[in-house]
Design a protein around this motif. Structure first.
Motif, PDB file in Angstrom:
ATOM      1  N   GLU A  70      35.490  51.046  34.942  1.00 53.16           N
ATOM      2  CA  GLU A  70      36.062  52.073  35.811  1.00 53.16           C
ATOM      3  C   GLU A  70      35.625  51.849  37.262  1.00 53.16           C
ATOM      4  N   ILE A  71      34.375  51.494  37.452  1.00 52.16           N
ATOM      5  CA  ILE A  71      33.861  51.207  38.799  1.00 52.16           C
ATOM      6  C   ILE A  71      34.559  49.975  39.371  1.00 52.16           C
ATOM      7  N   TYR A  72      34.749  48.943  38.537  1.00 55.34           N
ATOM      8  CA  TYR A  72      35.439  47.734  39.004  1.00 55.34           C
ATOM      9  C   TYR A  72      36.871  48.038  39.432  1.00 55.34           C
ATOM     10  N   GLU A  73      37.551  48.873  38.661  1.00 53.54           N
ATOM     11  CA  GLU A  73      38.923  49.247  39.019  1.00 53.54           C
ATOM     12  C   GLU A  73      38.956  49.952  40.373  1.00 53.54           C
ATOM     13  N   ASN A  74      37.983  50.812  40.624  1.00 50.07           N
ATOM     14  CA  ASN A  74      37.919  51.513  41.909  1.00 50.07           C
ATOM     15  C   ASN A  74      37.586  50.555  43.046  1.00 50.07           C
ATOM     16  N   MET A  75      36.663  49.629  42.807  1.00 42.82           N
ATOM     17  CA  MET A  75      36.335  48.640  43.829  1.00 42.82           C
ATOM     18  C   MET A  75      37.559  47.776  44.151  1.00 42.82           C
ATOM     19  N   ALA A  76      38.281  47.375  43.115  1.00 34.07           N
ATOM     20  CA  ALA A  76      39.488  46.565  43.319  1.00 34.07           C
ATOM     21  C   ALA A  76      40.545  47.360  44.085  1.00 34.07           C
ATOM     22  N   ALA A  77      40.667  48.651  43.800  1.00 30.03           N
ATOM     23  CA  ALA A  77      41.632  49.491  44.517  1.00 30.03           C
ATOM     24  C   ALA A  77      41.280  49.576  45.999  1.00 30.03           C
TER      25      ALA A  77
ATOM     26  N   GLU B 210      37.809  35.298  52.699  1.00 27.52           N
ATOM     27  CA  GLU B 210      36.682  34.610  52.057  1.00 27.52           C
ATOM     28  C   GLU B 210      36.811  34.568  50.534  1.00 27.52           C
ATOM     29  N   TRP B 211      37.981  34.888  50.014  1.00 23.67           N
ATOM     30  CA  TRP B 211      38.198  34.892  48.579  1.00 23.67           C
ATOM     31  C   TRP B 211      39.669  34.597  48.306  1.00 23.67           C
ATOM     32  N   PRO B 212      39.975  34.043  47.120  1.00 24.65           N
ATOM     33  CA  PRO B 212      41.375  33.737  46.784  1.00 24.65           C
ATOM     34  C   PRO B 212      42.160  35.014  46.484  1.00 24.65           C
ATOM     35  N   LEU B 213      43.464  34.915  46.543  1.00 23.85           N
ATOM     36  CA  LEU B 213      44.329  36.073  46.327  1.00 23.85           C
ATOM     37  C   LEU B 213      44.151  36.715  44.955  1.00 23.85           C
ATOM     38  N   TYR B 214      43.825  35.933  43.955  1.00 28.50           N
ATOM     39  CA  TYR B 214      43.677  36.477  42.612  1.00 28.50           C
ATOM     40  C   TYR B 214      42.315  37.151  42.380  1.00 28.50           C
ATOM     41  N   ALA B 215      41.428  37.132  43.348  1.00 26.66           N
ATOM     42  CA  ALA B 215      40.079  37.683  43.172  1.00 26.66           C
ATOM     43  C   ALA B 215      40.088  39.180  42.890  1.00 26.66           C
ATOM     44  N   ILE B 216      41.011  39.912  43.521  1.00 29.35           N
ATOM     45  CA  ILE B 216      41.069  41.363  43.288  1.00 29.35           C
ATOM     46  C   ILE B 216      41.443  41.652  41.836  1.00 29.35           C
ATOM     47  N   GLU B 217      42.416  40.910  41.296  1.00 34.29           N
ATOM     48  CA  GLU B 217      42.790  41.103  39.893  1.00 34.29           C
ATOM     49  C   GLU B 217      41.670  40.661  38.959  1.00 34.29           C
ATOM     50  N   THR B 218      40.942  39.630  39.334  1.00 34.74           N
ATOM     51  CA  THR B 218      39.796  39.193  38.532  1.00 34.74           C
ATOM     52  C   THR B 218      38.769  40.309  38.456  1.00 34.74           C
ATOM     53  N   LEU B 219      38.476  40.932  39.582  1.00 36.94           N
ATOM     54  CA  LEU B 219      37.534  42.056  39.600  1.00 36.94           C
ATOM     55  C   LEU B 219      38.077  43.231  38.787  1.00 36.94           C
ATOM     56  N   ARG B 220      39.330  43.558  38.994  1.00 36.23           N
ATOM     57  CA  ARG B 220      39.943  44.697  38.295  1.00 36.23           C
ATOM     58  C   ARG B 220      39.876  44.523  36.770  1.00 36.23           C
ATOM     59  N   ASN B 221      40.009  43.294  36.301  1.00 39.86           N
ATOM     60  CA  ASN B 221      40.053  43.036  34.861  1.00 39.86           C
ATOM     61  C   ASN B 221      38.733  42.514  34.290  1.00 39.86           C
ATOM     62  N   TRP B 222      37.668  42.513  35.073  1.00 37.06           N
ATOM     63  CA  TRP B 222      36.386  41.986  34.614  1.00 37.06           C
ATOM     64  C   TRP B 222      35.827  42.875  33.501  1.00 37.06           C
ATOM     65  N   LYS B 223      35.401  42.289  32.408  1.00 35.53           N
ATOM     66  CA  LYS B 223      34.988  43.058  31.225  1.00 35.53           C
ATOM     67  C   LYS B 223      33.503  42.934  30.893  1.00 35.53           C
ATOM     68  N   SER B 224      32.699  42.554  31.852  1.00 36.67           N
ATOM     69  CA  SER B 224      31.268  42.425  31.625  1.00 36.67           C
ATOM     70  C   SER B 224      30.509  43.177  32.711  1.00 36.67           C
ATOM     71  N   ALA B 225      29.370  43.762  32.345  1.00 32.63           N
ATOM     72  CA  ALA B 225      28.551  44.458  33.341  1.00 32.63           C
ATOM     73  C   ALA B 225      27.905  43.469  34.303  1.00 32.63           C
ATOM     74  N   ALA B 226      27.696  42.224  33.852  1.00 35.83           N
ATOM     75  CA  ALA B 226      27.137  41.178  34.712  1.00 35.83           C
ATOM     76  C   ALA B 226      28.291  40.457  35.406  1.00 35.83           C
ATOM     77  N   PHE B 227      28.146  40.243  36.693  1.00 37.17           N
ATOM     78  CA  PHE B 227      29.190  39.569  37.464  1.00 37.17           C
ATOM     79  C   PHE B 227      29.068  38.057  37.345  1.00 37.17           C
ATOM     80  N   SER B 228      30.213  37.399  37.453  1.00 35.71           N
ATOM     81  CA  SER B 228      30.197  35.936  37.514  1.00 35.71           C
ATOM     82  C   SER B 228      29.699  35.512  38.892  1.00 35.71           C
ATOM     83  N   ASP B 229      29.256  34.271  38.990  1.00 35.12           N
ATOM     84  CA  ASP B 229      28.806  33.753  40.281  1.00 35.12           C
ATOM     85  C   ASP B 229      29.953  33.748  41.289  1.00 35.12           C
ATOM     86  N   GLU B 230      31.179  33.486  40.805  1.00 29.68           N
ATOM     87  CA  GLU B 230      32.340  33.499  41.700  1.00 29.68           C
ATOM     88  C   GLU B 230      32.546  34.876  42.322  1.00 29.68           C
TER      89      GLU B 230
END
Length: 183
Positions: A92-99, A140-160
């Motif tokens: 839920e937090i990731y979805e808000n950050m992506a928004a 500083e990030w690719p266009l798909y990065a927002i969707e990657t964040l929105r759909n991220w399913k782990s509490a730990a973030f990837s290095d990307e």
């Protein structure tokens, strides 16, 4: 009145106005046809963010975590999102950050940087604690990065994700989300 009290009162009034406008918009959307309805003045062209339209622009976002603080200054949008209830999930937090990132960089053409903090509020002590911070910069990030964040399913973030959005997790974030999601 002391200058500090005037500043505090004006900031509280601004935050109250943001919450009121979000509530009115939510009521309007529910009354007149749901989430797919667009206002007649909706534009598909990027707009310029100003102090005059800041509340209107931010109220267009449908966030599940309320905005606790906002500032707009010289192409930098600063936002604090407030997690109030313990049932708030990291997705839920990731979805808000992506928004917020989506609004800042796809809908607005004069935002160069979004400083975003996710804060937890201790309702008993009335203290705020930093959970997560992001320094998101245009280009500083690719266009798909927002969707990657929105759909991220782990509490730990990837290095990307950490690199793209300059993410910083606190120990409290790790304790609240990463450790609880592992077991």
């Amino acid at each position: 009145m002391k200058p500090r009290m005037i500043v505090t009162a004006s900031m509280l009034a601004t935050v109250a106005a943001v919450f009121l406008l979000v509530a009115i918009q939510t009521l309007h959307m529910r009354t007149w046809g749901g989430d797919n309805v667009q206002p007649a003045s909706a534009s598909h062209h990027p707009v310029q963010l100003t102090n005059d339209n800041l509340v209107d622009v931010l109220s267009s976002m449908q966030l599940s975590t309320p905005i606790a603080r906002v500032e707009w200054k010289q192409s930098i949008l600063t936002l604090d999102l407030k997690v109030k209830r313990t049932g708030t999930s990291y997705t839920e937090i990731y979805e808000n950050m992506a928004a917020v990132a989506d609004l800042g960089f796809r809908s607005l053409d004069n935002v160069d940087q979004v400083l975003l903090r996710v804060m937890a509020e201790d309702e008993w002590m009335h203290k705020r604690h930093l959970l997560l911070a992001a320094d998101i910069r245009r280009g500083e990030w690719p266009l798909y990065a927002i969707e990657t964040l929105r759909n991220w399913k782990s509490a730990a973030f990837s290095d990307e994700l950490k690199d793209w959005f300059h993410l910083m997790e606190t120990e409290l974030w790790k304790k609240q989300f990463e450790m609880t999601s592992q077991g």
